[in-house]
Design a protein around this motif. Structure first.
Motif, PDB file in Angstrom:
ATOM      1  N   ILE A 179      31.151  22.378 -39.679  1.00 38.98           N
ATOM      2  CA  ILE A 179      30.671  21.172 -40.014  1.00 38.98           C
ATOM      3  C   ILE A 179      31.909  20.280 -39.956  1.00 38.98           C
ATOM      4  O   ILE A 179      32.856  20.405 -40.413  1.00 38.98           O
ATOM      5  N   ASP A 180      31.436  18.821 -39.894  1.00 37.22           N
ATOM      6  CA  ASP A 180      32.482  17.833 -40.000  1.00 37.22           C
ATOM      7  C   ASP A 180      32.583  17.150 -41.387  1.00 37.22           C
ATOM      8  O   ASP A 180      33.493  16.674 -41.938  1.00 37.22           O
ATOM      9  N   ALA A 181      31.377  17.207 -42.218  1.00 39.37           N
ATOM     10  CA  ALA A 181      31.525  16.819 -43.676  1.00 39.37           C
ATOM     11  C   ALA A 181      30.356  17.653 -44.469  1.00 39.37           C
ATOM     12  O   ALA A 181      29.425  18.016 -44.092  1.00 39.37           O
ATOM     13  N   LEU A 182      30.519  17.525 -45.726  1.00 41.76           N
ATOM     14  CA  LEU A 182      29.704  18.061 -46.578  1.00 41.76           C
ATOM     15  C   LEU A 182      28.963  17.051 -47.495  1.00 41.76           C
ATOM     16  O   LEU A 182      29.635  16.282 -48.103  1.00 41.76           O
ATOM     17  N   LEU A 183      27.732  17.033 -47.460  1.00 43.14           N
ATOM     18  CA  LEU A 183      26.857  16.106 -48.184  1.00 43.14           C
ATOM     19  C   LEU A 183      26.178  16.575 -49.321  1.00 43.14           C
ATOM     20  O   LEU A 183      25.207  17.347 -49.134  1.00 43.14           O
ATOM     21  N   ALA A 231      32.029   6.199 -33.509  1.00 41.16           N
ATOM     22  CA  ALA A 231      32.254   7.913 -33.039  1.00 41.16           C
ATOM     23  C   ALA A 231      32.845   7.928 -31.699  1.00 41.16           C
ATOM     24  O   ALA A 231      33.525   8.764 -31.208  1.00 41.16           O
ATOM     25  N   ALA A 232      33.144   6.645 -31.025  1.00 37.55           N
ATOM     26  CA  ALA A 232      33.922   6.585 -29.735  1.00 37.55           C
ATOM     27  C   ALA A 232      35.139   7.033 -29.629  1.00 37.55           C
ATOM     28  O   ALA A 232      35.537   7.720 -28.955  1.00 37.55           O
ATOM     29  N   ASP A 233      35.792   6.859 -30.871  1.00 37.19           N
ATOM     30  CA  ASP A 233      37.211   7.157 -30.832  1.00 37.19           C
ATOM     31  C   ASP A 233      37.707   8.471 -31.598  1.00 37.19           C
ATOM     32  O   ASP A 233      38.623   8.732 -31.846  1.00 37.19           O
ATOM     33  N   GLY A 234      36.309   9.339 -31.754  1.00 38.21           N
ATOM     34  CA  GLY A 234      36.534  10.645 -32.249  1.00 38.21           C
ATOM     35  C   GLY A 234      36.637  10.483 -33.780  1.00 38.21           C
ATOM     36  O   GLY A 234      36.828  11.717 -34.467  1.00 38.21           O
ATOM     37  N   TYR A 235      36.515   9.566 -34.507  1.00 33.56           N
ATOM     38  CA  TYR A 235      36.236   9.354 -35.846  1.00 33.56           C
ATOM     39  C   TYR A 235      35.161   8.866 -36.433  1.00 33.56           C
ATOM     40  O   TYR A 235      34.388   8.271 -35.915  1.00 33.56           O
ATOM     41  N   CYS A 236      34.553   9.314 -37.693  1.00 30.42           N
ATOM     42  CA  CYS A 236      33.511   8.671 -38.373  1.00 30.42           C
ATOM     43  C   CYS A 236      33.635   7.774 -38.936  1.00 30.42           C
ATOM     44  O   CYS A 236      35.106   7.893 -39.487  1.00 30.42           O
ATOM     45  N   ALA A 237      32.627   7.120 -39.413  1.00 29.23           N
ATOM     46  CA  ALA A 237      33.497   6.040 -40.715  1.00 29.23           C
ATOM     47  C   ALA A 237      33.941   6.809 -41.757  1.00 29.23           C
ATOM     48  O   ALA A 237      33.588   7.782 -42.215  1.00 29.23           O
ATOM     49  N   GLY A 238      35.220   6.244 -42.248  1.00 32.11           N
ATOM     50  CA  GLY A 238      35.641   6.919 -43.287  1.00 32.11           C
ATOM     51  C   GLY A 238      36.733   7.773 -42.920  1.00 32.11           C
ATOM     52  O   GLY A 238      37.534   8.396 -43.979  1.00 32.11           O
ATOM     53  N   GLY A 239      37.004   8.071 -41.782  1.00 31.96           N
ATOM     54  CA  GLY A 239      38.117   8.857 -41.421  1.00 31.96           C
ATOM     55  C   GLY A 239      37.838  10.218 -40.862  1.00 31.96           C
ATOM     56  O   GLY A 239      38.945  10.999 -40.492  1.00 31.96           O
ATOM     57  N   GLY A 240      36.736  10.986 -41.076  1.00 30.15           N
ATOM     58  CA  GLY A 240      36.483  12.110 -40.726  1.00 30.15           C
ATOM     59  C   GLY A 240      36.253  12.326 -39.319  1.00 30.15           C
ATOM     60  O   GLY A 240      35.995  11.502 -38.458  1.00 30.15           O
ATOM     61  N   ALA A 241      36.971  13.431 -38.589  1.00 31.37           N
ATOM     62  CA  ALA A 241      36.743  13.851 -37.360  1.00 31.37           C
ATOM     63  C   ALA A 241      35.567  14.102 -36.831  1.00 31.37           C
ATOM     64  O   ALA A 241      34.480  14.594 -37.653  1.00 31.37           O
ATOM     65  N   VAL A 242      35.237  13.955 -35.785  1.00 30.63           N
ATOM     66  CA  VAL A 242      33.656  13.968 -34.893  1.00 30.63           C
ATOM     67  C   VAL A 242      33.668  15.230 -33.957  1.00 30.63           C
ATOM     68  O   VAL A 242      34.787  15.462 -33.359  1.00 30.63           O
ATOM     69  N   SER A 243      32.673  15.930 -34.026  1.00 29.77           N
ATOM     70  CA  SER A 243      32.617  17.170 -33.291  1.00 29.77           C
ATOM     71  C   SER A 243      32.836  16.629 -31.591  1.00 29.77           C
ATOM     72  O   SER A 243      32.665  15.422 -31.396  1.00 29.77           O
ATOM     73  N   LYS A 244      33.465  17.650 -30.818  1.00 32.18           N
ATOM     74  CA  LYS A 244      33.566  17.223 -29.224  1.00 32.18           C
ATOM     75  C   LYS A 244      32.507  16.472 -28.803  1.00 32.18           C
ATOM     76  O   LYS A 244      32.976  15.600 -27.933  1.00 32.18           O
ATOM     77  N   ALA A 245      31.073  17.005 -28.937  1.00 31.17           N
ATOM     78  CA  ALA A 245      30.158  16.152 -28.082  1.00 31.17           C
ATOM     79  C   ALA A 245      29.877  14.845 -28.883  1.00 31.17           C
ATOM     80  O   ALA A 245      28.944  14.052 -28.399  1.00 31.17           O
ATOM     81  N   GLY A 246      30.679  14.154 -29.478  1.00 27.01           N
ATOM     82  CA  GLY A 246      30.486  12.994 -30.027  1.00 27.01           C
ATOM     83  C   GLY A 246      29.285  13.035 -31.505  1.00 27.01           C
ATOM     84  O   GLY A 246      29.063  11.816 -31.824  1.00 27.01           O
ATOM     85  N   VAL A 247      29.188  14.172 -31.636  1.00 27.68           N
ATOM     86  CA  VAL A 247      28.115  14.394 -32.925  1.00 27.68           C
ATOM     87  C   VAL A 247      28.785  14.781 -34.188  1.00 27.68           C
ATOM     88  O   VAL A 247      29.649  15.473 -34.309  1.00 27.68           O
ATOM     89  N   ILE A 248      28.357  14.232 -35.211  1.00 27.28           N
ATOM     90  CA  ILE A 248      28.882  14.427 -36.656  1.00 27.28           C
ATOM     91  C   ILE A 248      27.903  15.430 -37.164  1.00 27.28           C
ATOM     92  O   ILE A 248      26.829  15.193 -37.384  1.00 27.28           O
ATOM     93  N   ARG A 249      28.446  16.800 -37.619  1.00 23.40           N
ATOM     94  CA  ARG A 249      27.640  17.645 -37.907  1.00 23.40           C
ATOM     95  C   ARG A 249      27.834  17.662 -39.565  1.00 23.40           C
ATOM     96  O   ARG A 249      29.160  17.879 -40.143  1.00 23.40           O
ATOM     97  N   VAL A 250      26.717  17.165 -40.304  1.00 19.71           N
ATOM     98  CA  VAL A 250      26.843  17.042 -41.694  1.00 19.71           C
ATOM     99  C   VAL A 250      26.052  18.282 -42.403  1.00 19.71           C
ATOM    100  O   VAL A 250      24.678  18.395 -42.133  1.00 19.71           O
ATOM    101  N   GLY A 251      26.925  18.884 -43.223  1.00 20.85           N
ATOM    102  CA  GLY A 251      26.208  19.882 -44.027  1.00 20.85           C
ATOM    103  C   GLY A 251      25.473  19.380 -45.276  1.00 20.85           C
ATOM    104  O   GLY A 251      26.096  18.959 -46.235  1.00 20.85           O
TER     105      GLY A 251
END
Length: 183
Positions: A131-135, A1-21
């Protein structure tokens, strides 16, 4: 998440948090789906501490209370995002909603029935941007048992399309088709 992306290529929210619906009919009265979602959340948090879950479910106030996460109405009938209660706070029993589309109430029922699906889809499209991803997780996600093909299957289609349109990842995890009786 340090580079702005989560595993699999999705963007990460500005605060480094991945928001998953987290899309599922989980609430305290549905123990099977609730247990499944609790296990999914616990395991993903164990591997990725920066995940923030937002429930997308039938009963957002209940999901917020039960799981301590923000929650949104699965059908898109209201815009309100229900937040978990603060520690020691009294639960909100007023049923008050800050629904931005209350102006539709004065429309004749037949007109309302034509306009409402577009309003719901618009609310879902707007929320998909938060959100960054829908699960999609849990059994029986694709069924027409609860309201026919224009209920649950259509909601799933709208959520998936909204996330794809907004450039968000859609992840299907441990999901099964169940009780499809219509074409």
């Amino acid at each position: 998440a340090a580079d702005g992306y989560c595993a699999g290529g999705g963007a990460v929210s500005k605060a480094g948090v991945i928001r998953v619906g987290l899309f599922s009919p989980f609430h305290s009265n549905n123990l099977g789906d609730t247990a499944t979602q609790m296990a999914v959340m616990a395991n993903l948090k164990r591997h990725h501490a920066g995940i923030e879950f937002i429930g997308i479910c039938f009963d957002p106030p209940d999901a917020a209370r039960t799981h301590g996460i923000s929650a949104f109405q699965m059908s898109g009938t209201e815009w309100r995002i229900h937040e978990p209660p603060a520690a020691g706070a009294e639960p909100d029993k007023t049923g008050a909603s800050d629904n931005a589309s209350s102006w539709l109430r004065w429309l004749p029922y037949k007109v309302y029935r034509l306009v409402n699906p577009f309003r719901q889809s618009w609310n879902i499209l707007r929320f998909a941007g938060k959100i960054d991803a829908l699960l999609i997780s849990g059994g029986g996600q694709l069924c027409d048992f609860w309201g026919g093909p224009w209920a649950r299957p259509f909601e799933l289609l709208v959520w998936t399309a909204a996330c794809r349109l907004r450039g968000k990842r859609v992840i299907v995890f441990a999901t099964a088709a169940d009780n499809l009786t219509t074409r």
